[in-house]
Design an enzyme around this catalytic site. Structure first.
Site, PDB file in Angstrom:
ATOM      1  N   SER A  45      -9.918   2.392   2.673  1.00 21.97           N
ATOM      2  CA  SER A  45      -8.985   3.080   1.812  1.00 21.97           C
ATOM      3  C   SER A  45      -8.038   2.123   1.075  1.00 21.97           C
ATOM      4  CB  SER A  45      -8.141   4.067   2.630  1.00 21.97           C
ATOM      5  OG  SER A  45      -7.339   3.376   3.577  1.00 21.97           O
TER       6      SER A  45
ATOM      7  N   SER B 285     -10.637   0.266   6.999  1.00 19.41           N
ATOM      8  CA  SER B 285      -9.988   0.335   5.688  1.00 19.41           C
ATOM      9  C   SER B 285      -9.274  -0.934   5.238  1.00 19.41           C
ATOM     10  CB  SER B 285      -8.999   1.509   5.652  1.00 19.41           C
ATOM     11  OG  SER B 285      -9.691   2.726   5.578  1.00 19.41           O
TER      12      SER B 285
ATOM     13  N   LYS C 186       0.843  -1.195   0.000  1.00 13.45           N
ATOM     14  CA  LYS C 186       0.000   0.000   0.000  1.00 13.45           C
ATOM     15  C   LYS C 186       0.878   1.245   0.000  1.00 13.45           C
ATOM     16  CE  LYS C 186      -3.909   2.101   2.484  1.00 13.45           C
ATOM     17  NZ  LYS C 186      -4.852   1.968   3.623  1.00 13.45           N
TER      18      LYS C 186
END
Length: 488
Positions: free
Chosen positions: A158, A182, A78
């Protein structure tokens, strides 16, 4: 031969150990798959040269019988995790061109165990979003589609790039972060497994901060076993993060398949929310029945302050965000937009560098921390947070784990939700876990009437991730596996 990219981490690990294929062959297979799946926009940066070099080093270690726990396993990272010399921008324009001279503790742990980096994964800007529509690099597309439809869907947020990439088999597993859901929400939307560990289980050092008392790193993987393998490597105490906890990291994989007979599973009545689709409630009831059939005891419990969790979260998280994001001013790194003086340079840089959702949350956070409203909002929200934790503390006297839905709906289309408050409601089942600092896992439970994955959430006692893996695997065995039909 089975496609190398279809192998789970556990299967790929075994294949590498038996020398059925090399780490370089496995990495090349993923790089090829990534090139074919760029329509998903899951990666913001691909690192093929670095991946091949890391794979070659893995092959050398395997040849010497010095393989680590993740030797040769290709992962996506990420864009919130600092990777030395590689694009790290939290999917924001304000960090334009930033390549850190250091490595996050979590990714350092993964490289120590032999993992290979395929690239950096797309995400909502600064991890603020529930649909991956706030990224400076554009929307991530969910590999899943509604039955008989070609319309794009969001992968959740997210950590949408992480979830999309894992579901599309363009990485074997991925790092992610969870501040209010998330990891678990995008895992639920994409038919993958995601675990938010206990606060302090994984170091936050080198992870771009959103809300420091809520953020926690964790993995997204294809199944429960793979998530257990990844968390074992990611978790550690860290002198550079004073909120990380010196608590032994167990062999999570060892509990996979362990019977759940005698475990007490709590069903919180407050999670029966008006407006939740009937198919979500039906899946919840069905999963409780699966666990009961395997010998677990189902216990109804009350978590009375749950209804205050979402509003309290959307005070605490923006307040911490407004403080954390004050450092992005155009002075030392990232974007700089000139002005007549230093104040106008700050203003111009932040106005151009932050997207609308980030600006919205910074403004909310600044407001609730201001002199006239600090006690009325922020202090009160922190008191509510304490009450939420106390609800769970009382529940642990009666149950070993709590079972709830992961999301109030399956995946939706980009642009379908435009009202920020309606978007925030996507976190309604997940934020309590962050507010109380507890571990939570999302496991695929079934498909909706439109053929989309729906996730189930398990919430555990502090540092009892092992029980979540144990019960999560029991749900997985009952529900079966789900894979997105390939259309790209």
């Amino acid at each position: 031969m089975t496609s190398l990219t279809s192998l789970t981490i556990a299967a790929a690990r075994d294949g590498l150990k038996k020398k059925a294929f090399s780490a370089r062959e496995l990495t090349d297979a993923y790089l090829e798959a990534m090139a074919k799946a760029r329509v998903l926009n899951a990666y913001v940066v691909e690192t093929p040269e670095q991946a091949r070099a890391m794979a070659a080093a893995s092959d050398a270690r395997i040849a010497k019988s010095e393989a680590g726990a993740l030797e040769g396993i290709p992962l996506g990272i990420k864009d919130l995790f600092a990777t030395k010399g590689v694009h790290t921008q939290a999917a924001s324009h304000v960090l334009d061109g930033f390549k850190p001279p250091y490595e996050s503790t979590v990714t350092s742990n993964l490289w120590r165990d032999g993992a290979v980096m395929l690239g950096k994964l797309n995400m909502d800007e600064f991890a603020m979003g529930s649909s991956n529509e706030t990224s400076y690099y554009g929307n991530v597309i969910n590999p899943w589609r509604r039955r008989n439809s070609n319309a794009a869907l969001v992968p959740g947020g997210s950590s949408g790039g992480s979830a999309s990439a894992v579901a599309a088999h363009i990485c074997a597993g991925a790092t992610a972060t969870d501040t209010g859901g998330s990891i678990r929400q995008p895992a639920a939307f994409t038919g993958t497994v995601g675990i938010k560990p206990t606060y302090g289980r994984c170091s936050r050092w080198g992870v771009v901060a959103f809300a420091s008392s809520l953020d926690q790193a964790g993995p997204i993987a294809r199944d429960v076993r793979d998530a257990a393998i990844l968390l074992k490597s990611m978790a550690s105490v860290d002198a550079k993060d004073t909120t990380s906890v010196d608590h032994p990291v167990p062999d999570y994989e060892a509990v996979i398949g362990k019977p759940i007979k005698g475990l007490r599973v709590g069903i919180p009545r407050e999670y029966r929310v008006d407006g939740t689709p009937a198919e979500i409630d039906a899946l919840w009831d069905k999963s409780a029945k699966w666990l009961k059939e395997q010998g677990a005891e189902i216990v109804e419990i009350s978590l009375p302050h749950t209804k205050y969790a979402l509003p309290a979260y959307y005070i605490v998280a923006p307040a911490e965000a407004s403080s954390n994001l004050a450092r992005y001013d155009g002075v030392r790194y990232g974007l700089r937009v000139p002005g007549d003086d230093i104040v106008s340079m700050y203003e111009n840089t932040r106005a151009a560098g932050f997207g609308r959702e980030v600006q919205r949350r910074v403004m909310i956070g600044t407001y609730v921390l201001s002199a006239g409203y600090y006690d009325a909002y922020y202090v009160r929200a922190q008191k509510v947070r304490t009450l939420i934790k106390q609800d769970f503390d009382k529940a642990w006297d009666k149950v070993d784990v709590v079972l709830t839905p992961a999301t109030p709906s399956p995946a939706f289309a980009p642009g379908e939700i435009t009202d920020p408050v309606q978007m925030y409601l996507n976190d309604i089942f997940t934020v309590t876990v962050n507010m109380a600092g507890l571990p939570g896992i999302s496991v695929p439970g079934g498909l909706s009437e439109q053929g989309l994955p729906m996730g189930l959430q398990l919430i555990g006692k502090p540092f009892d991730e092992a029980t979540l893996f144990q019960v999560g695997h029991a749900i997985e065995e009952a529900a079966g596996k789900f894979e997105a039909p390939k259309w790209w």
